[in-house]
Design a protein around this motif. Structure first.
Motif, mmCIF file in Angstrom:
data_model
loop_
_atom_site.group_PDB
_atom_site.id
_atom_site.type_symbol
_atom_site.label_atom_id
_atom_site.label_comp_id
_atom_site.label_asym_id
_atom_site.label_seq_id
_atom_site.Cartn_x
_atom_site.Cartn_y
_atom_site.Cartn_z
ATOM 1 N N GLU A 155 43.993 37.804 38.679
ATOM 2 C CA GLU A 155 45.279 37.162 38.993
ATOM 3 C C GLU A 155 45.132 36.131 40.107
ATOM 4 N N ARG A 156 44.246 36.420 41.067
ATOM 5 C CA ARG A 156 44.001 35.438 42.143
ATOM 6 C C ARG A 156 43.377 34.172 41.570
ATOM 7 N N LEU A 157 42.447 34.359 40.645
ATOM 8 C CA LEU A 157 41.802 33.203 40.011
ATOM 9 C C LEU A 157 42.845 32.362 39.272
ATOM 10 N N ASN A 212 53.388 32.542 43.295
ATOM 11 C CA ASN A 212 53.510 33.992 43.376
ATOM 12 C C ASN A 212 52.640 34.678 42.326
ATOM 13 N N ILE A 213 51.800 35.592 42.768
ATOM 14 C CA ILE A 213 50.852 36.278 41.883
ATOM 15 C C ILE A 213 51.574 37.025 40.752
ATOM 16 N N ARG A 214 52.841 37.395 40.983
ATOM 17 C CA ARG A 214 53.597 38.147 39.972
ATOM 18 C C ARG A 214 53.792 37.355 38.682
ATOM 19 N N TRP A 244 29.735 41.982 42.640
ATOM 20 C CA TRP A 244 30.998 41.497 43.212
ATOM 21 C C TRP A 244 32.182 41.914 42.354
ATOM 22 N N GLY A 245 33.380 41.745 42.925
ATOM 23 C CA GLY A 245 34.636 41.966 42.210
ATOM 24 C C GLY A 245 35.516 40.737 42.399
ATOM 25 N N LEU A 246 35.967 40.204 41.269
ATOM 26 C CA LEU A 246 36.763 38.966 41.279
ATOM 27 C C LEU A 246 38.163 39.277 40.766
ATOM 28 N N GLU A 297 41.529 34.685 49.252
ATOM 29 C CA GLU A 297 40.242 35.276 48.858
ATOM 30 C C GLU A 297 40.265 35.531 47.347
ATOM 31 N N LEU A 298 39.186 35.145 46.675
ATOM 32 C CA LEU A 298 39.095 35.360 45.230
ATOM 33 C C LEU A 298 38.217 36.549 44.885
ATOM 34 N N ALA A 299 37.143 36.732 45.657
ATOM 35 C CA ALA A 299 36.179 37.776 45.317
ATOM 36 C C ALA A 299 35.463 38.257 46.560
ATOM 37 N N SER A 300 34.986 39.492 46.498
ATOM 38 C CA SER A 300 34.130 40.058 47.540
ATOM 39 C C SER A 300 32.913 40.659 46.879
ATOM 40 N N GLY A 301 31.781 40.544 47.532
ATOM 41 C CA GLY A 301 30.579 41.133 46.968
ATOM 42 C C GLY A 301 29.515 41.310 48.023
ATOM 43 N N GLU A 310 48.958 46.963 40.989
ATOM 44 C CA GLU A 310 48.055 47.096 39.857
ATOM 45 C C GLU A 310 47.573 45.689 39.526
ATOM 46 N N ALA A 311 46.304 45.430 39.780
ATOM 47 C CA ALA A 311 45.741 44.104 39.530
ATOM 48 C C ALA A 311 44.604 44.242 38.527
ATOM 49 N N THR A 312 44.028 43.106 38.148
ATOM 50 C CA THR A 312 42.922 43.126 37.198
ATOM 51 C C THR A 312 41.692 42.565 37.871
ATOM 52 N N PRO A 356 41.901 47.273 35.158
ATOM 53 C CA PRO A 356 42.864 47.350 36.260
ATOM 54 C C PRO A 356 42.293 48.046 37.487
ATOM 55 N N ILE A 357 42.738 47.607 38.652
ATOM 56 C CA ILE A 357 42.466 48.327 39.899
ATOM 57 C C ILE A 357 43.826 48.670 40.498
ATOM 58 N N PHE A 358 43.902 49.831 41.116
ATOM 59 C CA PHE A 358 45.179 50.300 41.651
ATOM 60 C C PHE A 358 45.082 50.405 43.166
#
Ligand code: ATP
Ligand code: MG
Length: 436
Positions: free
Chosen positions: A409-411, A420-422, A404-406, A359-363, A230-232, A215-217
């Motif tokens: 939930e976006r994927l 909706n991402i929820r 990178w970080g992906l 956006e799915l990922a940044s690196g 709170e995402a993964t 998780p990332i907060f």
């Protein structure tokens, strides 16, 4: 001692060829139909439904009464004999020998399980345990499990080592204010917004290639359909490679996930009504400057050095039409640890992986030189003192590295065409939602 068997078969493990065999199925009372001389119970389990047929003339009045009174969504276990019948769902029915009521569901239900009556997402999330009894909603999580497995096996295969870094941290990853403070004994601490600093520190250990799914907060106050508090995140970091190399890993991973899910989750995709498109690497790459030019042509004006706004991302997505990378970002837009290009310091070796929707990922390739990193931290208005634990790892032999970080939930939301991402996380955390 005799073992109590409440289930011998899931509904999909029974077929008309088993005519005459005794089985035990278990699940929820999905529906009941009273038709002249017959009473049908439709039992629902994880894999589908079973029709249990009671002949009134051959069933005791006591049992008939008990079953008639039973509320929908009660939990039952039925021992019975399989009878092939073309008219029944899946071509068989079950003639019961014993019906056990394991737990009675209270009435009325807070949520209509079949989904025939559309409920607001908020109502659904409030009764998530019931919401996920609907196969359309539940199958998302079977796919999610498979996606995580696929990512792990892909990265394991490429020599990455799975690590677990702390989620309670003392300092921000990137400065800024998007942090949840918590009280940590007599000190203040924070929930980790990204494993960035720790996975980079792993590059100084010789582990060489690491990944983490955790998780990332983020304390951002946004209320959008693509943000969670709170995402993964699936994160990788690799030593002795550059940003191009980790971009290659990323695009191959995304393509592999699509392929694997198509192969392994056919039934779930069918229930969701989703057909996965072909995703073929290499993905198209456009520079940030090219992106601005494309946007200008389509009537969206952005200053060089501005981050892409949501409408800009949307317009670009419409133009590009498939997964693509945005590369060569202005150094000022990206975090302090991003490596600038040699000789043109105003642009850096950062990339974003974009789906046409989000956006799915940044690196990026990271700065591995101690002095350069220190200076960059200062240039970003941050204090090197608060990053001392991190900076130390750069003083005694830090190899060049990238990562990178992906967003998981976006994927999922893009792959499964979910608005909706929820919907793709069990219990979403957002500005208003802390329970359940
Ligand atoms: P965005 O600009 O879309 O808010 P970001 O650039 O702030 O995202 P990063 O810090 O680059 O996000 O994080 C890496 C990835 O983690 C993102 O590309 C995204 O997939 C995912 N992610 C980041 N923040 C969130 C969030 N609040 N909710 C869901 N996913 C997120
Ligand atoms: Mg980003």
């Amino acid at each position: 001692m005799e073992r109590v068997v409440l289930r011998t078969h899931y509904s999909n493990e029974i077929n008309p060829g088993m005519d005459g065999e005794e089985v035990v199925v278990a699940g929820w009372l999905h529906e009941r139909r009273d038709l002249g001389g017959l009473l049908f119970l439709i039992l629902r389990d994880r894999e589908g439904i079973v029709q249990v047929t009671l002949r009134k003339d051959k069933t005791s009045e006591e049992l008939l009464e008990r079953v008639r009174r039973l509320s929908k969504e009660s939990v039952i276990s039925v021992r019975g004999v399989v009878r092939s019948d073309k008219r029944a769902p899946n071509g068989y029915e079950l003639i019961p020998r014993e019906i056990k009521v394991l737990n009675v569901a209270a009435t009325p239900l807070p949520l209509e399980v079949s989904g025939r009556i559309k409920s607001e997402l908020d109502t659904r999330l409030d009764s998530r345990f019931l919401d996920l009894r609907n196969p359309r909603n539940r199958e998302i999580f079977r796919i999610r499990s498979e996606v995580l497995k696929t990512i792990r096996s892909f990265l394991d295969e490429r020599g990455f080592i799975e690590v677990n870094t702390p989620k309670i941290v003392a300092a921000a990853t990137e400065g800024g204010t998007a942090l949840f403070p918590i009280s940590y004994f007599e000190r203040e601490a924070f929930l980790s917004q990204s494993p960035q600093l720790y996975k980079q520190m792993m590059m100084a250990t010789g582990l060489d290639r690491v990944y983490e799914i955790a998780p990332i907060f983020r304390a951002e106050e946004h209320d959008t359909t693509k943000h969670l508090n709170e995402a993964t995140s699936a994160d990788i970091e690799a030593a002795f490679v550059d940003h191009e190399w980790v971009m290659g890993v990323l695009e191959e991973l995304v393509a592999f996930v699509y392929e694997n899910i198509r192969e392994r989750c056919g039934k779930s995709l069918e229930i969701l009504g989703v057909e996965l498109p072909e995703v073929k690497p290499p993905f198209e790459r456009i520079t940030y400057t090219e992106a601005l030019e494309l946007l200008t042509e389509h009537g969206v004006e952005l200053e060089w050095g501005e981050d892409l706004s949501t409408p800009a991302e949307k317009t670009l997505g419409e133009i590009m039409g498939a997964h693509y990378f945005i590369v060569e970002w202005p150094t000022s837009v990206k975090p302090y640890y991003t490596m600038p290009f040699e000789g043109r310091e105003e642009v850096c070796k950062a990339f974003d992986l974009m789906h046409p929707r989000v956006e799915l990922a940044s690196g990026s390739q990271r700065i591995h030189d101690y002095e350069m990193l220190r200076a960059s931290i200062e240039k970003h208005g941050l204090s090197p003192e608060s990053f001392k634990f991190y900076l130390e790892a750069f003083r005694y032999g830090m190899p060049p590295h990238a990562g990178w970080g992906l967003g998981i939930e976006r994927l999922l939301m893009t792959m499964l065409e979910i608005e909706n991402i929820r919907e793709v996380i069990l219990f979403p955390r957002d500005r208003r939602r802390l329970v359940p």
